[in-house]
Design a protein around this motif. Structure first.
Motif, PDB file in Angstrom:
ATOM      1  N   ASN A   1      -0.346  -2.048 -11.878  1.00 26.89           N
ATOM      2  CA  ASN A   1       0.329  -0.770 -11.620  1.00 26.89           C
ATOM      3  C   ASN A   1       1.300  -0.889 -10.451  1.00 26.89           C
ATOM      4  O   ASN A   1       2.402  -0.333 -10.502  1.00 26.89           O
ATOM      5  CB  ASN A   1      -0.698   0.338 -11.362  1.00 26.89           C
ATOM      6  CG  ASN A   1      -1.334   0.828 -12.635  1.00 26.89           C
ATOM      7  OD1 ASN A   1      -0.744   0.758 -13.707  1.00 26.89           O
ATOM      8  ND2 ASN A   1      -2.555   1.312 -12.525  1.00 26.89           N
ATOM      9  N   TRP A   2       0.900  -1.591  -9.400  1.00 26.13           N
ATOM     10  CA  TRP A   2       1.814  -1.829  -8.274  1.00 26.13           C
ATOM     11  C   TRP A   2       3.078  -2.527  -8.777  1.00 26.13           C
ATOM     12  O   TRP A   2       4.190  -2.108  -8.464  1.00 26.13           O
ATOM     13  CB  TRP A   2       1.115  -2.674  -7.193  1.00 26.13           C
ATOM     14  CG  TRP A   2       2.072  -3.251  -6.221  1.00 26.13           C
ATOM     15  CD1 TRP A   2       2.634  -2.641  -5.146  1.00 26.13           C
ATOM     16  CD2 TRP A   2       2.627  -4.568  -6.271  1.00 26.13           C
ATOM     17  NE1 TRP A   2       3.497  -3.491  -4.515  1.00 26.13           N
ATOM     18  CE2 TRP A   2       3.509  -4.686  -5.193  1.00 26.13           C
ATOM     19  CE3 TRP A   2       2.463  -5.655  -7.130  1.00 26.13           C
ATOM     20  CZ2 TRP A   2       4.226  -5.850  -4.934  1.00 26.13           C
ATOM     21  CZ3 TRP A   2       3.173  -6.816  -6.871  1.00 26.13           C
ATOM     22  CH2 TRP A   2       4.042  -6.905  -5.789  1.00 26.13           C
TER      23      TRP A   2
ATOM     24  N   ILE B   1       3.518   1.550  -1.776  1.00 28.53           N
ATOM     25  CA  ILE B   1       3.981   1.660  -3.155  1.00 28.53           C
ATOM     26  C   ILE B   1       2.868   2.121  -4.087  1.00 28.53           C
ATOM     27  O   ILE B   1       3.076   2.968  -4.954  1.00 28.53           O
ATOM     28  CB  ILE B   1       4.579   0.314  -3.626  1.00 28.53           C
ATOM     29  CG1 ILE B   1       5.864   0.036  -2.835  1.00 28.53           C
ATOM     30  CG2 ILE B   1       4.846   0.308  -5.121  1.00 28.53           C
ATOM     31  CD1 ILE B   1       6.422  -1.353  -3.014  1.00 28.53           C
ATOM     32  N   TYR B   2       1.665   1.545  -3.878  1.00 27.43           N
ATOM     33  CA  TYR B   2       0.541   1.888  -4.763  1.00 27.43           C
ATOM     34  C   TYR B   2      -0.758   1.595  -4.025  1.00 27.43           C
ATOM     35  O   TYR B   2      -0.853   0.590  -3.323  1.00 27.43           O
ATOM     36  CB  TYR B   2       0.612   1.068  -6.059  1.00 27.43           C
ATOM     37  CG  TYR B   2      -0.374   1.538  -7.091  1.00 27.43           C
ATOM     38  CD1 TYR B   2      -0.065   2.603  -7.919  1.00 27.43           C
ATOM     39  CD2 TYR B   2      -1.618   0.935  -7.217  1.00 27.43           C
ATOM     40  CE1 TYR B   2      -0.977   3.064  -8.858  1.00 27.43           C
ATOM     41  CE2 TYR B   2      -2.530   1.385  -8.156  1.00 27.43           C
ATOM     42  CZ  TYR B   2      -2.201   2.444  -8.974  1.00 27.43           C
ATOM     43  OH  TYR B   2      -3.099   2.899  -9.904  1.00 27.43           O
TER      44      TYR B   2
ATOM     45  N   ASP C   1      -4.834  -2.388 -10.691  1.00 24.38           N
ATOM     46  CA  ASP C   1      -4.057  -1.821  -9.587  1.00 24.38           C
ATOM     47  C   ASP C   1      -2.902  -2.740  -9.188  1.00 24.38           C
ATOM     48  O   ASP C   1      -1.847  -2.258  -8.792  1.00 24.38           O
ATOM     49  CB  ASP C   1      -4.922  -1.425  -8.382  1.00 24.38           C
ATOM     50  CG  ASP C   1      -6.031  -2.376  -8.034  1.00 24.38           C
ATOM     51  OD1 ASP C   1      -6.306  -3.318  -8.803  1.00 24.38           O
ATOM     52  OD2 ASP C   1      -6.646  -2.177  -6.976  1.00 24.38           O
TER      53      ASP C   1
ATOM     54  N   LYS D   1       0.820  -1.219   0.000  1.00 25.25           N
ATOM     55  CA  LYS D   1       0.000   0.000   0.000  1.00 25.25           C
ATOM     56  C   LYS D   1       0.854   1.271   0.000  1.00 25.25           C
ATOM     57  O   LYS D   1       0.399   2.311  -0.465  1.00 25.25           O
ATOM     58  CB  LYS D   1      -0.974  -0.016   1.170  1.00 25.25           C
ATOM     59  CG  LYS D   1      -2.069  -1.050   0.953  1.00 25.25           C
ATOM     60  CD  LYS D   1      -3.119  -1.001   2.020  1.00 25.25           C
ATOM     61  CE  LYS D   1      -4.212  -1.993   1.675  1.00 25.25           C
ATOM     62  NZ  LYS D   1      -5.527  -1.504   1.965  1.00 25.25           N
TER      63      LYS D   1
ATOM     64  N   ILE E   1       5.365  -0.220 -10.758  1.00 22.35           N
ATOM     65  CA  ILE E   1       6.091   0.726  -9.907  1.00 22.35           C
ATOM     66  C   ILE E   1       7.199   0.022  -9.126  1.00 22.35           C
ATOM     67  O   ILE E   1       8.310   0.549  -8.993  1.00 22.35           O
ATOM     68  CB  ILE E   1       5.114   1.485  -8.986  1.00 22.35           C
ATOM     69  CG1 ILE E   1       4.243   2.415  -9.837  1.00 22.35           C
ATOM     70  CG2 ILE E   1       5.855   2.281  -7.918  1.00 22.35           C
ATOM     71  CD1 ILE E   1       3.068   3.017  -9.112  1.00 22.35           C
TER      72      ILE E   1
END
Length: 188
Positions: free
Chosen positions: A121-122, A11-12, A118, A9, A125
Motif C-alpha cells: 500500500n505504501w 505516506i502510509y 502495508d 510513515k 501511494i
C-alpha cells in the motif's frame, strides 16, 4: 535512516514489523556529487532511498539535458522503465550533492510487496503521488506562465532553490535560464 523512516510513515502507516523488514533489505551507499546512479539506456535493478542529499532525474535530447524531477531527503528515486518493466531507463539519475542513499534490489522490494500488504500500500501511494505530480508538471507547462510555474516550484520545493543549479530548475520548469533570472530578480 531517520529521513527515510519519517517519510515512509508520512505516506502510509507501515507497521514496525514491515518497516524493519524493508530496512533490513537495504544497504547504505555514499555517492559523491555528480555521480550517475541510474544511466539512461541501461536496466537498473535497484530502488534508491535518499537519507541525505539531492538527486535529479534527466534525459538527454539533441545534446540538451532536461531535468524532469528532483528527489531529496526521504524520497525514493529509480529508473522508471527498469522498476516497472525491467527495461532500460529513459532517464538518468544524478546526485547533485554528496548523498547517503540506502539501496534495495527491485526483486527484494517486489518480494516485500507480496509479503507485507502495508508495504504494498505504501508503494502504491508513492507511485500514485508520483503520477499525480508528473501530470501536474505536464499540464502546468501547457497552461501556466513561467512566473506561475516558478511560484508553484517554490511552493512545493522551497528548500531546493538554494541547493541546485538554476539551469536545472529552469530546465525542470521548461523555461530558459534568462527567463528564470528575470523572474527571480523581480522577487528580490
Amino acid at each position: 535512516m531517520k529521513n527515510i523512516t519519517t517519510r515512509i510513515k508520512e505516506i502510509y502507516p507501515v507497521s514496525d514489523e514491515a518497516l524493519e523488514a524493508l530496512l533490513s533489505c537495504m544497504r547504505e551507499e555514499i555517492y559523491p556529487k555528480h555521480t550517475i546512479i541510474v544511466r539512461s539506456g541501461s536496466v537498473d535493478h535497484n530502488v534508491y532511498f535518499i537519507e541525505e542529499g539531492i538527486t535529479r532525474s534527466f534525459f538527454l535530447h539533441d545534446g540538451t539535458e532536461t531535468t524532469t524531477w528532483f528527489s531529496e531527503e526521504g524520497d525514493i528515486t529509480f529508473g522508471m522503465g527498469s522498476l516497472y518493466y525491467n527495461q532500460p531507463s529513459a532517464e538518468s539519475v544524478e546526485t547533485l550533492e554528496r548523498c547517503k542513499i540506502y539501496v534495495i534490489p527491485i526483486s527484494r522490494l517486489n518480494e516485500l510487496y507480496e509479503n507485507y500488504i502495508d508495504i504494498a500500500n505504501w508503494g502504491r501511494i508513492v507511485h500514485q503521488h508520483g503520477y499525480n505530480n508528473l501530470t501536474h508538471i505536464f499540464v502546468d507547462r501547457l497552461q501556466l506562465s513561467p512566473k506561475e510555474r516558478y511560484d508553484r516550484f517554490m511552493k512545493y520545493f522551497p528548500r531546493l532553490i538554494n541547493r541546485v543549479k538554476l539551469k536545472y530548475v529552469a530546465a525542470f520548469l521548461g523555461i530558459s535560464i534568462y527567463t528564470l533570472s528575470r523572474i527571480r530578480s523581480q522577487k528580490i
